[in-house]
Motif scaffolding. Structure first.
Motif, PDB file in Angstrom:
ATOM      1  N   ILE A 197       0.834  -1.204   0.000  1.00 47.51           N
ATOM      2  CA  ILE A 197       0.000   0.000   0.000  1.00 47.51           C
ATOM      3  C   ILE A 197       0.864   1.247   0.000  1.00 47.51           C
ATOM      4  CG2 ILE A 197      -1.718   1.308   1.298  1.00 47.51           C
ATOM      5  CD1 ILE A 197      -2.872  -1.321   2.295  1.00 47.51           C
ATOM      6  N   GLU A 198       1.893   1.269   0.835  1.00 54.61           N
ATOM      7  CA  GLU A 198       2.774   2.435   0.921  1.00 54.61           C
ATOM      8  C   GLU A 198       3.507   2.670  -0.392  1.00 54.61           C
ATOM      9  OE1 GLU A 198       3.004   4.675   3.349  1.00 54.61           O
ATOM     10  OE2 GLU A 198       1.342   3.589   4.294  1.00 54.61           O
ATOM     11  N   ASN A 203       4.312   6.156  -4.975  1.00 55.80           N
ATOM     12  CA  ASN A 203       4.637   6.273  -6.398  1.00 55.80           C
ATOM     13  C   ASN A 203       3.427   6.660  -7.241  1.00 55.80           C
ATOM     14  OD1 ASN A 203       7.612   5.241  -6.838  1.00 55.80           O
ATOM     15  ND2 ASN A 203       6.695   3.889  -5.297  1.00 55.80           N
ATOM     16  N   LYS A 204       2.345   7.073  -6.567  1.00 55.61           N
ATOM     17  CA  LYS A 204       1.142   7.583  -7.226  1.00 55.61           C
ATOM     18  C   LYS A 204       0.567   6.593  -8.237  1.00 55.61           C
ATOM     19  CE  LYS A 204       2.606  12.385  -6.637  1.00 55.61           C
ATOM     20  NZ  LYS A 204       2.917  13.680  -7.307  1.00 55.61           N
ATOM     21  N   LEU A 205       0.503   5.339  -7.814  1.00 56.46           N
ATOM     22  CA  LEU A 205      -0.107   4.306  -8.644  1.00 56.46           C
ATOM     23  C   LEU A 205      -1.591   4.229  -8.312  1.00 56.46           C
ATOM     24  CD1 LEU A 205       2.541   1.436  -8.310  1.00 56.46           C
ATOM     25  CD2 LEU A 205       2.263   3.010 -10.235  1.00 56.46           C
ATOM     26  N   LYS A 206      -2.439   4.388  -9.306  1.00 52.32           N
ATOM     27  CA  LYS A 206      -3.883   4.271  -9.119  1.00 52.32           C
ATOM     28  C   LYS A 206      -4.242   2.816  -9.389  1.00 52.32           C
ATOM     29  CE  LYS A 206      -8.074   6.848 -10.366  1.00 52.32           C
ATOM     30  NZ  LYS A 206      -8.099   7.737  -9.184  1.00 52.32           N
ATOM     31  N   PHE A 243      -7.842  -7.261   1.757  1.00 51.32           N
ATOM     32  CA  PHE A 243      -6.642  -6.462   1.518  1.00 51.32           C
ATOM     33  C   PHE A 243      -6.721  -5.750   0.168  1.00 51.32           C
ATOM     34  CE2 PHE A 243      -2.281  -6.539  -0.427  1.00 51.32           C
ATOM     35  CZ  PHE A 243      -1.839  -5.386   0.182  1.00 51.32           C
ATOM     36  N   MET A 244      -7.252  -6.437  -0.842  1.00 56.96           N
ATOM     37  CA  MET A 244      -7.312  -5.854  -2.182  1.00 56.96           C
ATOM     38  C   MET A 244      -8.254  -4.651  -2.223  1.00 56.96           C
ATOM     39  SD  MET A 244      -5.157  -7.255  -4.030  1.00 56.96           S
ATOM     40  CE  MET A 244      -4.002  -8.585  -3.678  1.00 56.96           C
ATOM     41  N   LYS A 245      -9.346  -4.715  -1.465  1.00 56.71           N
ATOM     42  CA  LYS A 245     -10.266  -3.582  -1.386  1.00 56.71           C
ATOM     43  C   LYS A 245      -9.587  -2.382  -0.727  1.00 56.71           C
ATOM     44  CE  LYS A 245     -14.673  -6.088  -1.324  1.00 56.71           C
ATOM     45  NZ  LYS A 245     -15.850  -6.471  -0.506  1.00 56.71           N
ATOM     46  N   ASN A 249      -8.862   1.253  -2.455  1.00 59.92           N
ATOM     47  CA  ASN A 249      -9.398   2.461  -1.835  1.00 59.92           C
ATOM     48  C   ASN A 249      -8.298   3.450  -1.463  1.00 59.92           C
ATOM     49  OD1 ASN A 249     -12.048   1.550  -2.018  1.00 59.92           O
ATOM     50  ND2 ASN A 249     -11.977   0.534  -0.022  1.00 59.92           N
ATOM     51  N   GLU A 250      -7.187   2.947  -0.934  1.00 59.57           N
ATOM     52  CA  GLU A 250      -6.090   3.814  -0.492  1.00 59.57           C
ATOM     53  C   GLU A 250      -5.385   4.512  -1.654  1.00 59.57           C
ATOM     54  OE1 GLU A 250      -4.855   4.688   2.494  1.00 59.57           O
ATOM     55  OE2 GLU A 250      -6.427   3.641   3.596  1.00 59.57           O
ATOM     56  N   THR A 251      -5.477   3.956  -2.859  1.00 60.33           N
ATOM     57  CA  THR A 251      -4.775   4.523  -4.017  1.00 60.33           C
ATOM     58  C   THR A 251      -5.715   5.257  -4.977  1.00 60.33           C
ATOM     59  OG1 THR A 251      -4.946   2.426  -5.220  1.00 60.33           O
ATOM     60  CG2 THR A 251      -2.963   2.787  -3.911  1.00 60.33           C
ATOM     61  N   GLY A 252      -6.986   5.387  -4.596  1.00 57.54           N
ATOM     62  CA  GLY A 252      -7.942   6.106  -5.439  1.00 57.54           C
ATOM     63  C   GLY A 252      -8.575   5.250  -6.514  1.00 57.54           C
TER      64      GLY A 252
END
Length: 319
Positions: A197-198, A203-206, A243-245, A249-252
């Motif tokens: 997630i971090e 690295n601004k991965l959507k 975890f995948m959800k 959500n955390e990356t937009g």
């Protein structure tokens, strides 16, 4: 001057064979005439061979598509840059999705390819390791060939090196100068890993996730029978989407399900298309002036002249 179809170089064999056949034919004809005490004007026959061979050579050059660069300008293209990370771990062979999860993921990939227009996409399969199977491209036909090549023979084990796959995608994005980085993960789930997630956020991965499988799950096929744990119990693989959800959500991004009853692929395509106005990239547009007509036309004329030459000149023979 350059050639646009260099792959046609193999056809050079045609004028070469043509020359050899005509030369052998000339020798055979001379031998026949010699045996009956006649002789022909050899110069005419050599000219005939020369014209037909040169004509064949010019036709071959036309197949190479000679061209000259006319314009070279930069154009703006609307479209996203997407890397699809495909889970090929052993659990993807579970048959709670027909005929199994891996084939279900491949169906979604093909549906994505059918729905893209102007977007570039690349593939990164991951399991115990990850590798770039296809770099970013807008050649969707080639993409389908790569999708079809994904099968159980690529599956090396039960691990899921998702972080390694994300690192490869990000590296490719950076090398291509891409600002808006979209990642689609097709998987049956994974264990919680804060580092993933971090990394995606830093690295601004959507990240969009397609969860392939069901909550009821199914057994995992092994080399003999089904996969068992250390205690000899049959392992039941279930869709692990928690975890995948959170990652999505955390990356937009968003999470979608794919199984026998639900297919969120069309919704995913709609969401990606909504980003096209924001994702604009520059591409070099090269405009060429084609010259293949010139050698093709001259080549045909030379071949016809060589073919008709025998009829248009009366041969002279001596005793």
């Amino acid at each position: 001057m350059e050639f646009g179809n260099k792959e046609n170089i193999i056809y050079i064999i045609i004028p070469i064979l043509l020359f050899i056949i005509l030369l052998l034919g000339l020798r055979k004809r001379e031998n026949i005439l010699k045996n009956i005490g006649l002789f022909s004007k050899r110069g005419i026959e050599i000219l005939k061979i020369f014209l037909i061979t040169c004509g064949g050579l010019l036709v071959f050059i036309s197949l190479l598509s000679p061209q000259r660069l006319k314009e070279d300008e930069k154009i703006q293209v609307k479209g996203s840059n997407v890397y699809a990370l495909i889970d090929i771990s052993r659990s993807m062979l579970t048959k709670d999705v027909y005929p199994n999860r891996l084939e279900g993921a491949k169906r979604s990939l093909n549906e994505i390819l059918d729905g893209l227009k102007g977007d570039r996409i690349g593939f990164i399969p991951f399991s115990d390791s990850a590798y770039v199977q296809m770099p970013l491209t807008d050649d969707y036909s080639m993409g389908k060939n790569y999708v079809n090549a994904i099968d159980s023979n690529l599956i090396s084990g039960g691990g899921t090196k998702l972080l390694e796959g994300l690192e490869l995608a990000n590296k490719s994005f950076e090398e291509s100068g891409v600002d808006h980085k979209i990642v689609i993960i097709l998987t049956d789930g994974g264990d919680y890993d804060k580092n993933i997630i971090e990394y995606a956020k830093n690295n601004k991965l959507k990240v969009y996730v397609i969860g392939v499988g069901t909550e009821d799950g199914g057994v995992i096929p092994g080399k003999v029978g089904f996969l068992k744990d250390k205690n000899g119990n049959t392992v039941i693989s279930k869709l692990n989407d928690k975890f995948m959800k959170e990652l999505a959500n955390e990356t937009g991004g968003k999470f979608y399900e794919v199984n026998n009853l639900t297919d969120g692929t069309k919704i995913l395509l709609r969401d990606i298309k909504s980003l096209e106005g924001k994702n604009i990239r520059e591409e070099n547009l090269k405009v060429y002036k084609k010259y293949y007509q010139i050698p093709l036309g001259i080549g045909i004329i030379l071949i016809l002249c060589g073919y008709l030459l025998k009829r248009g000149i009366r041969e002279e023979y001596n005793d």
